[in-house]
Design an enzyme around this catalytic site. Structure first.
Site, PDB file in Angstrom:
ATOM      1  N   ARG A  22      -0.463  37.179  23.944  1.00 28.76           N
ATOM      2  CA  ARG A  22       0.447  36.553  24.897  1.00 28.76           C
ATOM      3  C   ARG A  22       1.082  37.591  25.782  1.00 28.76           C
ATOM      4  NH1 ARG A  22       3.543  31.666  21.792  1.00 28.76           N
ATOM      5  NH2 ARG A  22       1.532  30.989  21.024  1.00 28.76           N
ATOM      6  N   SER A 113       1.528  28.542  24.545  1.00 25.33           N
ATOM      7  CA  SER A 113       2.259  27.550  23.766  1.00 25.33           C
ATOM      8  C   SER A 113       3.584  27.123  24.397  1.00 25.33           C
ATOM      9  CB  SER A 113       2.455  28.078  22.348  1.00 25.33           C
ATOM     10  OG  SER A 113       2.904  27.057  21.522  1.00 25.33           O
ATOM     11  N   HIS A 114       4.689  27.440  23.710  1.00 26.11           N
ATOM     12  CA  HIS A 114       5.995  26.965  24.167  1.00 26.11           C
ATOM     13  C   HIS A 114       6.615  27.890  25.214  1.00 26.11           C
ATOM     14  CE1 HIS A 114       6.339  29.792  20.919  1.00 26.11           C
ATOM     15  NE2 HIS A 114       7.527  30.126  21.392  1.00 26.11           N
ATOM     16  N   LYS A 126      -6.135  32.500  22.679  1.00 27.03           N
ATOM     17  CA  LYS A 126      -6.281  32.450  21.230  1.00 27.03           C
ATOM     18  C   LYS A 126      -7.756  32.266  20.918  1.00 27.03           C
ATOM     19  CE  LYS A 126      -3.301  28.738  20.780  1.00 27.03           C
ATOM     20  NZ  LYS A 126      -2.461  27.775  20.045  1.00 27.03           N
ATOM     21  N   ASP A 278       4.811  20.435  22.408  1.00 24.92           N
ATOM     22  CA  ASP A 278       4.953  21.672  23.192  1.00 24.92           C
ATOM     23  C   ASP A 278       3.812  21.876  24.187  1.00 24.92           C
ATOM     24  OD1 ASP A 278       2.928  22.303  21.396  1.00 24.92           O
ATOM     25  OD2 ASP A 278       3.566  24.391  21.198  1.00 24.92           O
ATOM     26  N   ASP A 280       0.956  23.473  24.274  1.00 22.07           N
ATOM     27  CA  ASP A 280      -0.436  23.275  23.879  1.00 22.07           C
ATOM     28  C   ASP A 280      -0.623  22.161  22.855  1.00 22.07           C
ATOM     29  OD1 ASP A 280       0.886  24.835  21.974  1.00 22.07           O
ATOM     30  OD2 ASP A 280      -0.959  25.795  21.308  1.00 22.07           O
ATOM     31  N   ASP A 282       0.584  21.552  19.778  1.00 17.50           N
ATOM     32  CA  ASP A 282       0.538  21.680  18.319  1.00 17.50           C
ATOM     33  C   ASP A 282       1.906  21.511  17.657  1.00 17.50           C
ATOM     34  OD1 ASP A 282       1.421  24.101  19.280  1.00 17.50           O
ATOM     35  OD2 ASP A 282      -0.064  25.334  18.241  1.00 17.50           O
ATOM     36  N   ARG A 283       2.979  21.589  18.444  1.00 20.56           N
ATOM     37  CA  ARG A 283       4.313  21.393  17.847  1.00 20.56           C
ATOM     38  C   ARG A 283       4.827  19.984  18.084  1.00 20.56           C
ATOM     39  NH1 ARG A 283       7.997  26.718  18.797  1.00 20.56           N
ATOM     40  NH2 ARG A 283       6.378  28.234  18.330  1.00 20.56           N
ATOM     41  N   GLU A 364       5.740  24.335   9.326  1.00 21.39           N
ATOM     42  CA  GLU A 364       6.580  25.474   9.675  1.00 21.39           C
ATOM     43  C   GLU A 364       7.895  24.959  10.250  1.00 21.39           C
ATOM     44  OE1 GLU A 364       4.530  29.275  10.936  1.00 21.39           O
ATOM     45  OE2 GLU A 364       3.536  27.787  12.175  1.00 21.39           O
ATOM     46  N   SER A 366       9.292  25.949  12.715  1.00 16.34           N
ATOM     47  CA  SER A 366       9.263  26.024  14.180  1.00 16.34           C
ATOM     48  C   SER A 366       8.605  24.799  14.804  1.00 16.34           C
ATOM     49  CB  SER A 366       8.509  27.282  14.583  1.00 16.34           C
ATOM     50  OG  SER A 366       7.219  27.288  13.972  1.00 16.34           O
ATOM     51  N   LYS A 377      -1.847  23.226  13.558  1.00 15.33           N
ATOM     52  CA  LYS A 377      -0.779  22.249  13.495  1.00 15.33           C
ATOM     53  C   LYS A 377      -1.016  21.233  14.608  1.00 15.33           C
ATOM     54  CE  LYS A 377       2.566  25.401  15.764  1.00 15.33           C
ATOM     55  NZ  LYS A 377       1.965  26.746  15.762  1.00 15.33           N
TER      56      LYS A 377
END
Ligand code: VG1
Ligand code: CO
Length: 544
Positions: A22, A113-114, A126, A278, A280, A282-283, A364, A366, A377
């Site tokens: 990143r 991501s976020h 990734k 988020d 991407d 996954d959250r 997680e 997060s 996730k």
């Protein structure tokens, strides 16, 4: 075929962090920067000649340019076929799903991501392996080693591929297939959840939900699932069109950054259920009416109620959580008689446990939850899991949590982040803490007595690999904990994360504000680590 061999020289800073490489967009835009890293991946991952690669991203600024570069490099390096998301869009969980479904050798996900996007924001890469999960540490370490030696990369000279229509075309000898992963993802979700029951709930008129995609990648998936497939009214999904700069916001589903959703769920005539995801996808964040579910509690509730969901009706093999995640899930696991694993931060550590069927569900603190259906996730999976539980239980989110705490006790939880602090000072803070570790055991700090203190190290129970220096823990005799670690996803200076947890079995004390309940621990955490002195900051930049 016009394959060009471009000479280059290494960049010293291509070490993947918690979740891929990143950096600021401007770093990735330097000549050869992206190409070096991609070639380092191809040089490291073994034989993939003629095989399938999955490619997509969260739609952030530079996504499209990067995809064209990677397609041409894949063709030059001998990849047989690339399945690329339409418009360059593929969420992280959908990529994991598609890698597994089509037996790809791996996937490249373009996302930070976020982290905010746009020309001034961040970008990221990734690499996921054939099980659909983030490359394990030994692979990311090998990619980094390769990046330090690289002296050329291969790229095909060819016109750009049209990414905006579902199609199949040739790029040199390689087939490029533009796919819509929304369908593949929906099929997988349908195989796990009781869609009929969720549909009844969402179309009944008695239950309202609001899903905030934060202008990021889950928009197309969420519109499709909730509004088309599951009968929720149009308008249920807000901010559902992916934008290159996420509308200027942080695509981070928490109480601070998902403020539009928070306003709706805590406002007048609030819906029954709210969720956000988020950059991407996954959250996830789960909200009830005027009620916030901590991600650690979400994992515990999912674990406790898993058998209500068709895909998990036979029970869970085990549950796994990252070390800083609260111990709420441990209590459920103990009650169910299943194993509970504690891993370092980052989804890559769950891969082996899932592959070996030691854990079925993982989470997680997060805002990440997921299961063995893929190896990432999965934000929308968590939302559907909650909807399935609510449809069966016919209770409010708040009622579910109250009952959960009544049975298992409540793990109060909060994370304090100090962002963009000076890296050297952050390392000094940790070094100072490190020297204290041997002296803390048995010490009284305020009303708490230290039971143990260590620098968390993890031995993978499947392949025996060891990961050290994963965060400093101070555990107290009553089950409370303080954890300190530095972020591995930030791009400016260092970010200190302090994780605070206390356990409250007394049902009459389970409805306090977390910051209030944790106030003493927060003071202790700040004093022990001399946070103000080292960070020069009066208070955290983000509290979740
Ligand atoms: C953060 C979270 C971690 C998560 C990682 C990637 O890492 O704490 O739990 O796995 O982000 O998530 P760190 O090292 O900054 O604490 V994501 O959605 O950014 O891929
Ligand atoms: Co993410």
């Amino acid at each position: 075929m016009n394959i060009r061999n471009i000479s280059t020289s290494p960049f010293p800073d291509q070490k993947p962090g918690t979740s891929g490489l990143r950096k600021a967009v401007t770093v990735f835009q330097q000549p050869h920067y992206l190409e070096n890293f991609i070639q380092s991946i191809f040089d490291t991952i073994g034989d993939f000649q003629g095989q399938t690669l999955i490619l997509g991203g969260d739609g952030r600024y530079y996504n499209r340019q990067a995809i064209q570069i990677i397609l041409k490099m894949a063709a030059a390096n001998g990849v047989g076929r690339v399945k690329v998301g339409i418009g360059g869009i593929m969420s992280t969980p959908a990529t994991s799903c598609v890698i597994r479904k089509y037996n790809a050798f791996g996937g490249i996900i373009l996302s930070a991501s976020h982290n905010p996007g746009g020309p001034e924001g961040d970008f990221g890469v990734k690499y996921n392996t054939s099980n659909g999960g983030p490359a394990p540490e030994k692979v990311t370490a090998a990619i980094f080693e390769r990046s330090k030696l690289i002296d050329h990369y291969k790229i095909l000279e060819a016109p750009d591929v049209n990414l905006d229509t579902l199609s199949e075309s040739k790029l040199g000898d390689m087939v490029v297939e533009v796919i819509d992963s929304v369908q593949d993802y929906e099929k997988l979700m349908e195989s796990l959840f009781d869609f009929e029951r969720i549909r009844e709930l969402l179309s009944s008129g008695n239950f309202r939900m609001c899903m905030d995609s934060l202008h990021a990648v889950t928009g197309p998936y969420a519109h499709n699932l909730f509004e088309q497939r599951l009968g929720a009214p149009r308008g249920t999904v807000i901010n559902g069109t992916p934008l290159e700069d996420f509308g200027g916001g942080h695509p981070d589903p928490n109480l601070v950054y998902a403020h539009e959703l928070v306003k709706i769920l805590f406002g007048e005539a609030a819906p029954d259920f709210g969720a956000a995801s988020d950059g991407d996808g996954d959250r996830n964040m789960i909200l009830g009416r005027k009620f916030f579910v901590t991600p650690s509690d979400s994992l515990a509730v999912i674990t406790a109620n898993a058998t209500l969901v068709p895909g998990y009706q036979d029970g869970l093999a085990g549950v796994a959580r990252s070390m800083p995640t609260s111990q709420a899930a441990d209590r459920v696991a103990a009650d169910l008689g299943i194993d509970c694993y504690e891993t370092p931060t980052g989804w890559k550590f769950f891969g082996n446990l899932l592959d070996a069927n030691k854990a079925t569900v993982c989470g997680e603190e997060s805002f990440g939850t997921g299961s063995n259906h893929i190896r990432e996730k999965d934000g929308l999976w968590a939302v559907l899991f909650w909807l399935n539980i609510l449809a069966v239980k016919q209770k409010s989110v708040e009622q579910l949590l109250q009952e959960h705490w009544y049975k298992y006790g409540r793990n109060y939880y909060s994370r304090h982040d100090y962002e963009a602090i000076d890296s050297e000072r952050a390392n000094q803070l940790l070094a100072n803490l490190y020297t204290q570790i041997p002296t803390l055991k048995g010490k009284k700090l305020g009303n708490y007595e230290v039971e143990y203190s260590d620098d968390f190290s993890y031995t993978d129970p499947v392949d025996g690999s060891i990961s050290e220096n994963q965060g400093i823990r101070i555990g107290f005799t009553d089950g409370s904990r303080i954890v300190y670690r530095l972020s591995g996803t930030g791009t400016q200076g260092a970010t200190l994360r302090i994780y605070l947890e206390s356990y409250e079995p007394d049902t009459s004390k389970q409805n306090l504000e977390p910051q209030q309940n944790l106030a003493d621990l927060i003071t202790i955490a700040n004093e022990v680590a001399q946070v103000r002195t080292f960070t020069n900051m009066e208070k955290p930049t983000v509290i979740t």
